[in-house]
Design a protein around this motif. Sequence first.
Motif, short mmCIF file in Angstrom:
data_model
loop_
_atom_site.label_atom_id
_atom_site.label_comp_id
_atom_site.label_asym_id
_atom_site.label_seq_id
_atom_site.Cartn_x
_atom_site.Cartn_y
_atom_site.Cartn_z
N ASP A 235 0.82 -1.30 0.01
CA ASP A 235 -0.07 -0.08 0.03
C ASP A 235 0.85 1.41 -0.14
O ASP A 235 0.32 2.17 -0.73
N ARG A 236 2.00 1.37 0.66
CA ARG A 236 2.72 2.29 0.70
C ARG A 236 3.45 2.52 -0.68
O ARG A 236 3.72 3.84 -1.03
N MET A 237 3.85 1.66 -1.14
CA MET A 237 4.49 1.77 -2.63
C MET A 237 3.47 2.29 -3.55
O MET A 237 4.08 3.09 -4.44
N ALA A 238 2.14 1.90 -3.75
CA ALA A 238 1.20 2.18 -4.43
C ALA A 238 0.95 3.66 -4.15
O ALA A 238 0.14 4.50 -4.92
N TYR B 205 0.54 3.75 -9.64
CA TYR B 205 0.62 2.37 -10.23
C TYR B 205 0.18 1.37 -9.08
O TYR B 205 0.20 1.94 -7.82
N GLU B 206 -0.20 0.23 -9.26
CA GLU B 206 -0.51 -0.76 -8.37
C GLU B 206 0.70 -1.68 -8.44
O GLU B 206 1.36 -1.79 -9.12
N VAL B 207 0.53 -2.07 -6.94
CA VAL B 207 1.92 -3.04 -6.70
C VAL B 207 1.29 -4.46 -5.94
O VAL B 207 0.31 -4.44 -5.37
N LEU B 208 1.88 -5.28 -6.34
CA LEU B 208 1.99 -6.85 -5.89
C LEU B 208 3.22 -7.16 -5.29
O LEU B 208 4.20 -7.25 -6.21
N LEU B 209 3.04 -7.57 -4.16
CA LEU B 209 4.32 -8.15 -3.34
C LEU B 209 4.07 -9.62 -3.11
O LEU B 209 3.16 -9.82 -2.60
N CYS C 147 2.66 -15.50 0.65
CA CYS C 147 1.71 -14.52 0.74
C CYS C 147 1.71 -13.50 -0.46
O CYS C 147 2.81 -13.21 -0.73
N ALA C 148 0.64 -13.18 -0.99
CA ALA C 148 0.58 -12.35 -2.18
C ALA C 148 -0.13 -11.12 -1.67
O ALA C 148 -1.40 -11.11 -1.49
N ALA C 149 0.48 -9.93 -1.73
CA ALA C 149 -0.21 -8.85 -1.11
C ALA C 149 -0.50 -7.64 -2.19
O ALA C 149 0.61 -7.16 -2.67
N PRO C 150 -1.50 -7.77 -2.81
CA PRO C 150 -1.87 -6.43 -3.79
C PRO C 150 -2.44 -5.28 -3.31
O PRO C 150 -2.93 -5.32 -2.35
N SER C 151 -1.92 -4.19 -3.96
CA SER C 151 -2.55 -3.16 -3.56
C SER C 151 -3.99 -2.71 -3.87
O SER C 151 -4.81 -1.91 -3.42
N ASN C 152 -4.52 -3.47 -5.12
CA ASN C 152 -5.66 -3.44 -5.64
C ASN C 152 -5.99 -4.74 -5.93
O ASN C 152 -5.81 -5.53 -7.15
N ARG C 153 -6.80 -5.62 -5.04
CA ARG C 153 -7.28 -7.04 -5.36
C ARG C 153 -8.03 -7.20 -6.72
O ARG C 153 -8.12 -8.05 -7.37
N VAL D 56 13.76 -8.92 -4.67
CA VAL D 56 14.74 -8.34 -3.91
C VAL D 56 15.85 -9.12 -3.57
O VAL D 56 15.55 -10.41 -3.16
N ILE D 57 17.15 -8.53 -3.76
CA ILE D 57 18.24 -9.30 -3.73
C ILE D 57 18.45 -9.92 -1.94
O ILE D 57 18.16 -9.05 -1.33
N GLY D 58 18.84 -10.93 -1.53
CA GLY D 58 19.01 -11.37 -0.35
C GLY D 58 17.80 -12.17 0.47
O GLY D 58 17.77 -11.85 1.58
N GLY D 59 17.08 -12.73 -0.27
CA GLY D 59 15.95 -13.21 0.11
C GLY D 59 14.55 -12.65 0.40
O GLY D 59 13.76 -13.05 0.96
N GLY D 60 14.80 -11.41 -0.27
CA GLY D 60 13.43 -10.51 0.04
C GLY D 60 12.20 -10.95 -0.84
O GLY D 60 12.27 -12.08 -1.57
N PRO D 61 11.17 -10.40 -0.95
CA PRO D 61 9.93 -10.54 -1.56
C PRO D 61 10.14 -10.24 -3.15
O PRO D 61 10.97 -9.44 -3.42
N THR D 62 9.12 -10.65 -3.92
CA THR D 62 9.14 -10.30 -5.12
C THR D 62 8.11 -9.28 -5.50
O THR D 62 7.16 -9.49 -4.92
N GLY D 63 8.59 -8.09 -6.29
CA GLY D 63 7.58 -7.06 -6.23
C GLY D 63 7.33 -6.91 -7.79
O GLY D 63 8.10 -6.99 -8.66
N TYR D 64 5.79 -6.69 -8.21
CA TYR D 64 5.42 -6.28 -9.50
C TYR D 64 4.53 -5.02 -9.36
O TYR D 64 4.07 -4.72 -8.51
N LEU D 65 4.84 -4.42 -10.48
CA LEU D 65 3.92 -3.00 -10.64
C LEU D 65 3.14 -3.04 -11.84
O LEU D 65 3.36 -3.78 -12.87
N LEU D 66 1.76 -2.44 -11.78
CA LEU D 66 0.95 -2.37 -12.85
C LEU D 66 0.65 -0.88 -13.06
O LEU D 66 -0.13 -0.30 -12.17
#
Length: 513
Positions: free
Chosen positions: A74-77, A83-87, A97-103, A154-164
Motif C-alpha cells: 500500500d505504501r509503494m502504491a 501504479y498498483e503493486v503486488l508483493l 503470501c501475495a499482497a496486492p494494492s488493488n485486489r 529483492v536481493i538477499g531473500g526478500g519478496p518479489t514485487g510487481y507493478l501495474l
Amino acid sequence: MRWISLRLRLMLVFALVALAAAVSASAIAYWLNRDAVLTRTQNAALDDFRKSLQDNTGTLPLAPTCPELQEAADRMAATSQKYEVLLIGRVKGGGECAAPSNRDLFTLKAVPKSLVTAVNRERKVDDSNPYPYHLYWQRITLDGKPYLVGGAKVIGGGPTGYLLKSLENERQDLNSLAWSLGIATGLALIGSALLAQAAASTVLRPVQRLGEAARRLGEGKLDTRLEVSGTDELAELSRTFNKAAESLEKRVEELSAREAASRRFVADMSHELRTPLTAITAVTEVLEDEADSLDPMIAPAVQLVVSETRRLNDLVENLMEVTRFDAGTARLVLDDVDVADQVTACIDARAWLDAVQLDAERGIMARLDPRRLDVILANLIGNALKHGGSPVRVKVRPADDRLIIEVRDHGPGIPEDVLPHVFDRFYKASASRPRSEGSGLGLSIALENAHIHGGEITAANSPEGGAVFTLSLPRDVSGATGGETSEGDAGDGGPAGGGASGAGKGPEQEGAQ
C-alpha cells in the motif's frame, strides 16, 4: 489511364507525391513521439518502483507477516506515479503470501508467465553482471486498456514485487496526436491539389495552344503560327512547330503548283489531241467501211489502226473525265429514272443481253445523273464480263433511302493482294502484261462517279465463287457535293470509261480479276 486527361494525370501525380510525403512524415513523427512518450512514462515508473521497492522492503524482516507485506504494498502504491503493486514473499510461519494494492485489478494472474519466469531467474554473478536478479517489464492489454507491467526480486531473500501502471492517458495523447497528423495530411493533400491545378494550368496552357494550332494546321490553315516567349522547353517546342509549319506551307505551295501544272498539262494535252483524233477517227471509219475491198495484206494493218485509234480516243476521253474530277468541275445532270430501265438500256446498248442476267423490279425510281450511272454500270458489267465469267448477274434492290446494285460474275475472283487496288488509277493486276485493252482508268472513273452522287462502290469475293461489285447510291442525290446543273446544260463532254458509244463495244477495264 489512356482516357484520363493530362491535366488530371498531373494533378493525380502531385496529389500522390504529396500524400506519400505527408503520410511518411506523419508516420515518422507519430512513431517518434509514441516512442518518446512511452519511454518517458515507462522509465519514470520503473525508476520510482525500483527505489520504492528498495525503501519499503528493506525494513521488513526476513520472514514478514502477510499484513506487513500488505502495508508495504500500500505504501509503494501511494507514490505520485499512480501504479498498483503486488508483493509476493514467504511469510512467518511458512507459506507464501501475495499482497496486492488493488485486489480487483492486479493479481498474479495479470502478470504474463514469461515475465514471472524472467524475474525469478537467477543469473550468474560476474564482472559483467553484478546482480543475480534484474528488473524486467512488458506492455500488456487488460480489458482493452494498455498497461505497463514490471517486476523485480529483492536481493538477499526478500519478496518479489510487481507493478501495474495504466497507459490510458498516454494512449489518449497519442490518439490526439494521430488525429492532428491526419488532419495535417488532409490539408497537405488539399494544398497539393490546388498547387497541382495551378501548375497544370501554367504548364498545359502552352500545350493547349500548341494542340489548337496543330488542329488548325491539320484543317489546312497552313498560315497558323504560335506566339513564342521565353527560353524554356515549351518555347523551343513552339519555335520548332513554327518552323515545321512554315516548311510545310512552302512544300504544299510547291506541290499544289506542280499538281495544278500537271492537271493543266493533262487537260491541255487531252483537248489538243481531240482535234487530230477527230480527223483520224473519221479516216479510220472510212477505212473500216472499205476493209472488205482492201488488199488482204493491208487489211490487218487497217484493222489494227482502227482498234488502236478507238483505244486512244477512249483514253483521251477518260483523261479528260479524270481532270474534271481532279479540278472539281464535274457536275451532275439529274433526272428521275426507272433504275431497271436504265440498267436494261445500258446492257442492250452494248449487246450484252445474252451474257447478263438482270434481277430488277420495274418501278424503282431514283433521282440521279443517267449518263454517269450508265458509265458506272458499263464499267462494272464490262469488267465482270472481261475478267470474270459468264453469266454476269446484276441485282437491283432498294434499301430505305438508298439504291443497291450488285454486279456478280462467276470467274475465279479477285486475288486478295489485288482487292485493295482495284479502284486505283492505271492499276493492272498483272505486271507482266502492262499493255492491255484497258487503260486502267475505268473502275477509277466509276468510283469517282459514285462519289459525286454521294455513293460508294465496294469490291469483294463471293463465298460461292466469283467477284461481287456493290454500288450504293442515294435514291435522291439532289444534295450531292458535286452540285447540279439543269438538264441539257452539262459541260462534261462525252461518256467516260467506254460509256454507251457503240453497241458491242465494252468499257475500259481495270484488269483486276
